[in-house]
Design an enzyme around this catalytic site. Structure first.
Site, PDB file in Angstrom:
ATOM      1  N   ALA A  14      -3.566   3.508   0.917  1.00  0.00           N
ATOM      2  CA  ALA A  14      -3.558   2.273   1.556  1.00  0.00           C
ATOM      3  C   ALA A  14      -3.156   1.318   0.073  1.00  0.00           C
ATOM      4  CB  ALA A  14      -4.703   1.802   2.199  1.00  0.00           C
ATOM      5  N   LYS A  15      -2.196   0.512   0.404  1.00  0.00           N
ATOM      6  CA  LYS A  15      -1.886  -0.687  -0.468  1.00  0.00           C
ATOM      7  C   LYS A  15      -2.916  -1.837  -0.294  1.00  0.00           C
ATOM      8  CE  LYS A  15       2.096  -2.639  -3.137  1.00  0.00           C
ATOM      9  NZ  LYS A  15       1.509  -2.027  -4.271  1.00  0.00           N
ATOM     10  N   ALA A  16      -4.099  -1.609  -0.698  1.00  0.00           N
ATOM     11  CA  ALA A  16      -5.224  -2.435  -0.295  1.00  0.00           C
ATOM     12  C   ALA A  16      -5.712  -3.320  -1.443  1.00  0.00           C
ATOM     13  CB  ALA A  16      -6.360  -1.806   0.460  1.00  0.00           C
ATOM     14  N   TYR A  43      -7.212  -2.406  -6.354  1.00  0.00           N
ATOM     15  CA  TYR A  43      -6.562  -2.849  -7.258  1.00  0.00           C
ATOM     16  C   TYR A  43      -7.526  -3.570  -8.468  1.00  0.00           C
ATOM     17  CZ  TYR A  43      -1.901  -1.820  -5.720  1.00  0.00           C
ATOM     18  OH  TYR A  43      -0.761  -1.259  -5.380  1.00  0.00           O
TER      19      TYR A  43
END
Length: 289
Positions: free
Chosen positions: A157-159, A163
């Site tokens: 997931a680009k959650a 990050y």
């Protein structure tokens, strides 16, 4: 357009409406602010066309599902909104950020099923992510933080929450005069930079880490296709840190990074060589077709 990102002219699309840039705000008790329940996409437009636009919109939906919510706008609707935002910003070349998040609602603990899901899309000018690194080669630190096991996070997931260690790693790298950091994974294999995938060259062949615990970037996939079309052998495999010494060239890939050669990682040096430059040029031509 420059200055602080909350103090600019223009408009941002939020939940079905174009609002003034300075008025694009959320409540302090939004769930995403406290528990990182948000997903996003970074995209670039070239000559008025967003590269891999639909793939980005589809990944945004998939990322939301991976962290257990549904975006109440379809992929087709998001595609239309992105074009509307680009037109409003009067941009031909630009960066597009779509973000979906759980807002303020009846839940204010870890659970958030009762809270509404929001979507916003903005666009702005954004030049080279690593400054002059495309000609000189980026300088990377080696992060002390590792990409976690897929048993501990939804790694594909680009959650936003995923990050956090990337921000910490990049800050530490910048403090040392570097522009980014290389991260290893939980097993000790080479993984990626803080916001970009990584490739290496040895004896005319390319080696890149298997994306089994980090994002398989759309630019990464595009570059692998470019290499294969050119008849260059690509090895997707686990790479040990002690192999860095034997690689001749290196580059990073990502929507923001595009294709950026790397000149140094820690104590290891790389040539900004012919293949790295050629792939960067091929990518630049492809995105402007």
């Amino acid at each position: 357009m420059s200055g602080a990102y909350d103090d600019r002219d223009g408009t941002i699309w939020m939940d079905g409406m174009m609002v003034r840039w300075r008025d694009a705000k959320v409540h302090i008790l939004s769930h995403a602010m406290h528990y990182a329940s948000s997903v996003f996409e970074g995209e670039r437009a070239y000559n008025g066309k967003i590269f891999k636009s639909r793939e980005h919109s589809e990944r945004l939906h998939n990322s939301a599902r991976l962290i257990d919510f549904e975006i109440p706008w379809t992929v087709d609707e998001i595609e239309g909104v992105k074009q509307q935002v680009l037109r409003a910003a009067r941009l031909k070349d630009g960066y597009i950020r779509a973000i979906a998040w759980r807002g303020a609602g009846e839940d204010m603990g870890v659970a958030s099923a009762l809270n509404p899901v929001h979507l916003a899309i903005a666009a702005w000018e954004w030049g080279a992510y690593y400054g002059d690194a495309k000609t000189k080669g980026a300088k990377l630190d080696i992060s002390k933080w590792k990409r976690p096991s897929p048993e501990t996070i939804p790694c594909h997931a680009k959650a936003a929450g995923l990050y956090m260690i990337c921000t910490m790693s990049k800050h530490a790298a910048e403090a040392k005069g570097c522009s980014d950091a290389l991260m290893f994974d939980y097993r000790g294999y080479v993984a990626e930079a803080t916001g970009a995938n990584i490739f290496f060259v040895k004896d005319g062949e390319v080696h890149t880490p298997t994306p089994d615990c980090f994002l398989n970037g759309l630019t990464r996939q595009t570059v692998i296709g470019i290499l294969q079309d050119k008849g260059i052998k690509v090895h997707e495999r686990h790479i040990m840190p002690d192999e860095l010494e034997g690689f001749e060239q290196c580059w990073l890939t990502g929507t923001a990074a595009e294709v950026t050669p790397v000149g140094q990682i820690g104590d290891y040096n790389f040539e900004v060589g012919a293949m790295a430059r050629e792939i960067a040029e091929d990518y630049e031509r492809l995105v402007r077709e």
